[in-house]
Scaffold this active site. Sequence first.
Site, short mmCIF file in Angstrom:
data_model
loop_
_atom_site.label_atom_id
_atom_site.label_comp_id
_atom_site.label_asym_id
_atom_site.label_seq_id
_atom_site.Cartn_x
_atom_site.Cartn_y
_atom_site.Cartn_z
N GLN B 347 56.68 54.48 29.26
CA GLN B 347 56.58 55.43 30.38
C GLN B 347 56.41 54.59 31.63
OE1 GLN B 347 55.70 59.07 28.96
NE2 GLN B 347 57.15 59.27 30.62
N SER B 518 50.10 56.21 26.18
CA SER B 518 50.39 55.72 24.82
C SER B 518 51.72 56.28 24.33
CB SER B 518 49.24 56.10 23.88
OG SER B 518 48.06 55.48 24.33
N HIS B 519 52.63 56.53 25.27
CA HIS B 519 53.89 57.20 24.95
C HIS B 519 54.98 56.18 24.62
CE1 HIS B 519 52.18 60.31 28.02
NE2 HIS B 519 51.47 60.28 26.90
N LEU B 520 54.81 55.47 23.52
CA LEU B 520 55.85 54.56 23.06
C LEU B 520 56.91 55.38 22.33
CD1 LEU B 520 53.61 51.68 21.70
CD2 LEU B 520 54.64 51.90 23.96
#
Lengths: 228, 592
Positions: B347, B518-520
């Site tokens: 992100q 934590s938007h992998l």
Amino acid sequence: MALALSAGAARGAIVKGGLPWKPGAADPPTAAVGEGWRYFTPQEGALVEAFVDRLIPPDQLSPGGKDCGCAIFIDRQLAGPQGRFEGYYMSGPFQKGTKQQGPQSPMTPAQHYRKGLAAFDAACRSKFSGKSFTQLSGDEKDQAIKGIEDGSLKLENLDGQDFFKLILKDTQNGFLADPIYGGNKDMASWKMIGFPGTHYDYRDWIDRHNQRVTLPTVAINTHPNWTS
Amino acid sequence: MTQKLPHKDAVIIGLGWTGSILAHELTDAGLDVVAIERGPWRDTGTDFSIAYAQDELRYRIQHELFLRPAQITVTFRNNARQTALPVRTWGAFMLGNGAGGAGVHWNAETWRFLPTDFVLRTHLTQRYGANSLPSDMTIQDWGVTYDELEPHYDAFEYLCGTSGQAGNLKGTIQQGGNPFEGPRSRPYPTPPLKQGYGHALFAEAAVQLGYKPFPQPAGNLSQPYTNPLGVTLGQCTYCGYCEWFGCANYSKSSPQTTILPVLVRKSNFEARTECEVTRVNLDNTGKRATGVTYVNAAGGEFEQPADLVILCGFQLFNVQLLLLSGIGQKYDPNSRQGQIGRNFTHQTLSTALGFFDKDKYNFNPFVSAGAIGMCIDEFNGDNFDHGPLGFVGGGYLGQVQTNGRPIETTAVPPGTPAWGAKWKQALRDNYLSTINAGGGVHASFYAYRDVYMDLDPTYKDRFGRPLVRLTIDFHDNELKMSAWLTDKYAEIMTRMGAKQVVKHPRKGPYDVTQYQTSHLCGGAIMGDNPGNSALNKYLQSWDVPNLFVQGASAFPQNAGYNPTGTVGALAFWSAAAIRSQYLKNPGPLVHA
């Protein structure tokens, strides 16, 4: 159907038939209690107390870092899992990387303090005609701290700026964390900034815009829900 | 010695959001299901009790609820010329652990992606021309459309009880909602949260500037709600301890508060916790999964045979299991061949701090919630003309400050000494009158040839398996976008009345110590043919048809929204395909 949570059995914990909830089960924090040092030597403890009292000096806004318990906080942290980097990935090889790759040192915080405090005090003695940090005047202490902050005061076999960052972060964490960990005695920092603490219910305040919250300041173990 | 266990109809790896949803759907279809979870069981009353959940040091600073890197981590480098080094403690992203997964610690922003996000390459190419995109940008269409996913977004939101204001009901734009969103079939299940002073002030300023602000869709519930499974959530109390924390109040949408209480009572479901799956097993054709191998807390190794294998781990670990199990062809950035590890994205977060006059403004930043806030969507996706701008992508802008926790959220004006009396004074003078929304500009991260995942040649986990290696950096497109969006955000902050606005646009290189959500995403992406994807539109492996891979690892690139709404929608969509098509006729649901 029987409720089951069989830990340690052949397959690990098995959850089947219902929520494995046990009345009264809890996992409360470990409070910093008692007198004296758990990790520091008396000399180290005195140095850290003097240091944190310059980072957070006593004034009309709050007691200083020493009276707030920041040194006790750091000591208890270093004596516990944080001091050992428990949970960190600590397998080698250890290689120096780029700044973006983050810390790559095998040195734990407990080791870092032991080495750093000795090296810092030695640097003070050579700069201030044999005087230990604790024997310096307030201005001299600030000079020494600024020296490792900006890199002008070199430490033997250790990056002084890294050590400064470590002790600053830990001191501020202790000052601002819940008092249960030994720093922030009597919620001094929370009262200073206007944080009323761990109330858990601000429904009465969400739409009272631009009004100062008048609730008394509370922490985990001064909260009515605390039963340990 | 490996002990072979009795056969199950389906084995689910990971009991977070997608594992809970898939387990629920498949047990409803009559299957005998086992879920294998690496972390411990997590229970609201015990693990995030109301008596001690509000502990910033323990949960935020020391990561109590998270996976321990000692157990498993990743290595990281900015580019292939560097040597990747292990992430020894989390920084840029935080990985959940235990039952509920990241659904325990999330803020619960519950967005839908834009209809154009799902057909991104086609849309941008049609609007701006085939040569408008950088040559190394590897964005592509998803293979599934917004219209196909809509009923499943709806199912996830009604499971969660999401609080929000519809902006587009069946094509009719609604006052007060997001006018850019895709058509939704019915309103949000609960009305929006109340807003704090800073959030409301942002909305006023946005209106003055001609924008259409709306409340962020929230899984912190504005009122009590009983979901279609009969599970009841409570009303959010605006306690300000949401992200990084479990909700002690049963008012944050999580597997614990929506689905697990029902799931674990089913006779055809079982969860095994503190058990780590080490590989997916294949038969000798390599085209069929026979089950999984896992290791329990005592170190015993087990083989769990199953007809259906469903990977429901976090993005990183889904991809790692595919690589370790030899499923699909690993991606090679030079030849651009292979699918596993490709189109890894994250992100692009930035913000601007607003310092206000302390004698006039008191924001009470601690009175807040994880997904509170007022947002605008004028600059998300392709909602605005990128023609003259020199970049593609975008994000939502919002006053979305979630907390006033003293360690993390205190901000002091630039130039303030880092310690001493002046630092204390600045802390006191700014704590109540500063707006510090870390994710104020929440923007997309598009895919590139040289941003990818593979296995590290040096560093191993506790079982001796290679760690995943992340090769990732920001590209000019994202940095330009971030600077431009951050300027727009700062204009709103200035209009709100801030006496000082401090812009923090995202700068390169990508830094694994700087938190960025934590938007992998990506690494095992979905698509319309095996030449451009690891999974078909139903999240079914092209290579191994009795294997489905859930979660954000399937995103071909990341949009300017938080991903969980889309992760949940895809899980329901995939589950529906398994129930209605696959179980009747096991095999590929799309013929290549």
